[in-house]
Design an enzyme around this catalytic site. Structure first.
Site, PDB file in Angstrom:
ATOM      1  N   LYS A   1      49.708  32.014  31.047  1.00 31.39           N
ATOM      2  CA  LYS A   1      49.234  32.109  32.424  1.00 31.39           C
ATOM      3  C   LYS A   1      49.479  30.776  33.097  1.00 31.39           C
ATOM      4  O   LYS A   1      49.513  29.732  32.434  1.00 31.39           O
ATOM      5  CB  LYS A   1      47.731  32.422  32.453  1.00 31.39           C
ATOM      6  CG  LYS A   1      47.288  33.094  33.720  1.00 31.39           C
ATOM      7  CD  LYS A   1      47.627  34.571  33.726  1.00 31.39           C
ATOM      8  CE  LYS A   1      47.261  35.253  35.005  1.00 31.39           C
ATOM      9  NZ  LYS A   1      47.352  36.717  34.870  1.00 31.39           N
TER      10      LYS A   1
HETATM   11  P1  NAD Z   1      45.620  39.907  45.270  1.00 30.81           P
HETATM   12  O1  NAD Z   1      45.689  38.474  45.676  1.00 30.81           O
HETATM   13  O2  NAD Z   1      46.703  40.842  45.687  1.00 30.81           O
HETATM   14  O3  NAD Z   1      44.235  40.555  45.776  1.00 30.81           O
HETATM   15  C1  NAD Z   1      42.995  40.025  45.463  1.00 30.81           C
HETATM   16  C2  NAD Z   1      41.962  40.785  46.281  1.00 30.81           C
HETATM   17  O4  NAD Z   1      40.656  40.359  45.874  1.00 30.81           O
HETATM   18  C3  NAD Z   1      42.053  40.492  47.780  1.00 30.81           C
HETATM   19  O5  NAD Z   1      41.741  41.674  48.497  1.00 30.81           O
HETATM   20  C4  NAD Z   1      40.965  39.441  47.986  1.00 30.81           C
HETATM   21  O6  NAD Z   1      40.477  39.405  49.320  1.00 30.81           O
HETATM   22  C5  NAD Z   1      39.922  39.967  47.026  1.00 30.81           C
HETATM   23  N1  NAD Z   1      38.928  38.964  46.659  1.00 30.81           N
HETATM   24  C6  NAD Z   1      39.105  37.667  46.347  1.00 30.81           C
HETATM   25  N2  NAD Z   1      37.922  37.075  46.105  1.00 30.81           N
HETATM   26  C7  NAD Z   1      36.987  38.035  46.268  1.00 30.81           C
HETATM   27  C8  NAD Z   1      35.583  38.063  46.173  1.00 30.81           C
HETATM   28  N3  NAD Z   1      34.914  36.960  45.870  1.00 30.81           N
HETATM   29  N4  NAD Z   1      34.935  39.239  46.404  1.00 30.81           N
HETATM   30  C9  NAD Z   1      35.618  40.353  46.721  1.00 30.81           C
HETATM   31  N5  NAD Z   1      36.954  40.399  46.846  1.00 30.81           N
HETATM   32  C10 NAD Z   1      37.627  39.257  46.620  1.00 30.81           C
HETATM   33  O7  NAD Z   1      45.447  39.880  43.684  1.00 30.81           O
HETATM   34  P2  NAD Z   1      45.765  41.056  42.666  1.00 30.81           P
HETATM   35  O8  NAD Z   1      47.142  40.859  42.163  1.00 30.81           O
HETATM   36  O9  NAD Z   1      45.343  42.359  43.229  1.00 30.81           O
HETATM   37  O10 NAD Z   1      44.791  40.631  41.450  1.00 30.81           O
HETATM   38  C11 NAD Z   1      43.433  41.008  41.411  1.00 30.81           C
HETATM   39  C12 NAD Z   1      42.930  40.892  39.991  1.00 30.81           C
HETATM   40  O11 NAD Z   1      43.716  41.727  39.145  1.00 30.81           O
HETATM   41  C13 NAD Z   1      43.003  39.498  39.377  1.00 30.81           C
HETATM   42  O12 NAD Z   1      41.939  39.343  38.477  1.00 30.81           O
HETATM   43  C14 NAD Z   1      44.306  39.540  38.597  1.00 30.81           C
HETATM   44  O13 NAD Z   1      44.329  38.589  37.546  1.00 30.81           O
HETATM   45  C15 NAD Z   1      44.264  40.948  38.091  1.00 30.81           C
HETATM   46  N6  NAD Z   1      45.549  41.516  37.684  1.00 30.81           N
HETATM   47  C16 NAD Z   1      46.595  41.576  38.555  1.00 30.81           C
HETATM   48  C17 NAD Z   1      47.795  42.155  38.150  1.00 30.81           C
HETATM   49  C18 NAD Z   1      48.957  42.330  39.083  1.00 30.81           C
HETATM   50  O14 NAD Z   1      49.953  42.941  38.668  1.00 30.81           O
HETATM   51  N7  NAD Z   1      48.896  41.895  40.332  1.00 30.81           N
HETATM   52  C19 NAD Z   1      47.930  42.620  36.831  1.00 30.81           C
HETATM   53  C20 NAD Z   1      46.848  42.552  35.973  1.00 30.81           C
HETATM   54  C21 NAD Z   1      45.661  41.999  36.417  1.00 30.81           C
END
Ligand code: NAD
Length: 424
Positions: free
Chosen positions: A114
């Site tokens: 990561k």
């Molecule tokens: P992103 O940046 O596209 O979206 C994040 C979302 O969370 C946004 O809507 C943001 O406003 C919201 N957010 C941030 N802080 C917040 C809070 N305190 N309360 C409520 N909402 C909040 O990110 P993403 O890619 O969707 O990732 C989200 C999670 O999923 C992370 O934990 C990431 O590690 C995990 N994840 C992502 C992927 C991927 O393919 N993108 C894969 C596996 C896991």
């Protein structure tokens, strides 16, 4: 010249410690020998980089960045890059370890890594982000590589950053190397289905769990925290399968509509409103904390770590939690949920659809061929269903939670591979 200090971990729930609590429990169940335990518990490589970037005002700002390779036992390390002010080395170490376990759970020949940079991407211009991404890539050019360490997007980064990363890495090599990163735009060798892949995997594992629990999707309600890549795609795909999405949220607030949120409107609103839901009128404004405790059948935390804690776990009314985010449940909350019979499909299983399609993207890049969407979706669905079934059967056999079962499956696989490969 400015420098952004890493923020101290203020919360009581250090994500690395949360990961280690589960790792230790699973190691005990597996009777893992001390030597393998010592090898698997610590990251293989930790790199800290200092990144001077010229900002639009002409001043240089120095950013701190990290790349942690937790393990390369199963294959080249794989894991996303996070841009956020809350990035912390312990967080990156936890996320890297989760990638190791995740790849093992879905049976992908990758280790875990990561990366992260302490920055506020929302307050930076595209030019500043490009210079930051190129500086980060250039500093890590010896760490990254299609056979060594393959980054991908995470919070705060997306296709655009992956394109810059690929370009900067390729320039350093003197040739185009598109397999060095996944989550790229399609024209640069990205895969069909990658954008929705994590949400798709969350949807498949939610339906698999609901089937075991005999919850009818057509009669089920759901709340999703986070409306980014994972949250929005999960909500859309689950609605498609019959669930009523009553609550959504982002970092600006949460919205509740007992009749169901109009997701098309929410997406259109977000796109027209600089990517945030603030001001959305399709539901009553509530807080993110309230959203987690609403009366729903299924709760999908898809934003960030440690939102479900010992303080609120007892108030959760959902029968099923499916972890779209990485580490949304603090280890100290696991017991409360288990005792309250709230089923939890853990992050290392539920959100593994993303890394699965990343793997397919890497395979396509390496064979120089493009697969159609139906093939990608079919293979992703199968990988997710198989992984769910393996974890479920392990949970039944050992009479443990799905989370612990997923760690047991993952650690068993990595430990066995390590034994065959050996050390020095
Ligand atoms: P992103 O940046 O596209 O979206 C994040 C979302 O969370 C946004 O809507 C943001 O406003 C919201 N957010 C941030 N802080 C917040 C809070 N305190 N309360 C409520 N909402 C909040 O990110 P993403 O890619 O969707 O990732 C989200 C999670 O999923 C992370 O934990 C990431 O590690 C995990 N994840 C992502 C992927 C991927 O393919 N993108 C894969 C596996 C896991």
């Amino acid at each position: 010249m400015a420098y952004i200090e890493p923020a101290p971990i203020k919360d009581k729930h250090n994500p690395f410690e949360s990961m280690m609590v589960r790792f230790n429990d699973a190691a005990k169940i597996l009777n893992l020998d001390d030597e393998t335990y010592e090898v698997l518990k610590r990251p293989h490589k930790v790199v800290i980089v200092s990144l001077p970037v010229t900002m639009d005002n002409g001043k240089i700002q120095v950013f701190e960045g990290y790349r942690v390779i937790h393990s390369n036992i199963l294959g080249p390390a794989k894991g996303g890059i996070r841009y956020d002010l809350g990035v912390h080395l312990d967080e990156v170490k936890a996320l890297a370890a989760w990638m190791t376990w995740k790849c093992a759970v879905v049976d992908i020949p990758y280790g875990g890594a990561k990366g992260g940079v302490i920055c506020d991407p929302r307050s930076m211009s595209a030019g500043e982000l490009e210079r930051l991404t190129r500086a980060y890539t250039s500093s890590l050019v010896d760490v990254f590589g299609p056979d060594q360490d393959i980054p991908a997007p995470d919070m705060g980064t997306g296709q655009r950053e992956m394109a810059w990363l690929m370009d900067e890495y390729s320039k350093a090599q003197g040739r185009t190397v598109n397999a060095v990163v996944t989550g790229k735009p399609l024209v640069l060798g990205g895969s069909l289905g990658r954008v929705e892949a994590t949400g798709r995997g969350v949807m498949v594992s939610t339906l698999a769990a609901m089937e075991k629990m005999k919850i009818n999707p057509a009669k089920a309600t759901c709340a999703v925290q986070g409306f980014g890549n994972v949250g929005s795609n999960t909500a859309i795909l689950l609605e498609d399968r019959g669930l009523k999405i009553c609550g959504i949220s982002d970092h600006t607030g949460a919205y509740w509509n007992a009749d169901g949120i109009d997701l098309e409107k929410a997406v259109a609103y977000k796109n027209a409103n600089k990517g945030v839901l603030q001001g959305f009128t399709g539901g009553d404004l509530i807080t993110n904390d309230q959203l987690l405790e609403m009366e729903v059948d299924v709760l999908i935390p898809a934003a960030k770590e440690d939102v479900i804690t010992p303080e609120n776990a007892g108030n959760i009314k959902a029968k099923l939690i499916v972890e779209g985010a990485n580490g949304p449940t603090a280890a100290a909350a696991d017991k409360i949920l288990f005792e309250n019979k709230v089923a939890v499909v853990p992050d290392i299983l539920a959100n593994a659809g993303g890394v699965t399609v990343s793997y397919f993207e890497w395979v396509q890049n390496r064979i120089g061929y493009k697969w159609p969407l139906d093939r990608i979706n079919r293979r992703t669905d199968r990988a997710m269903k198989d992984a769910f079934e393996t974890v479920y059967q392990t949970a039944v056999n050992y009479k443990i939670s799905l989370r612990l079962a997923a760690y047991v499956v993952a650690i068993r696989k990595v430990a066995e591979t390590y034994k065959f490969r050996g050390g020095y």
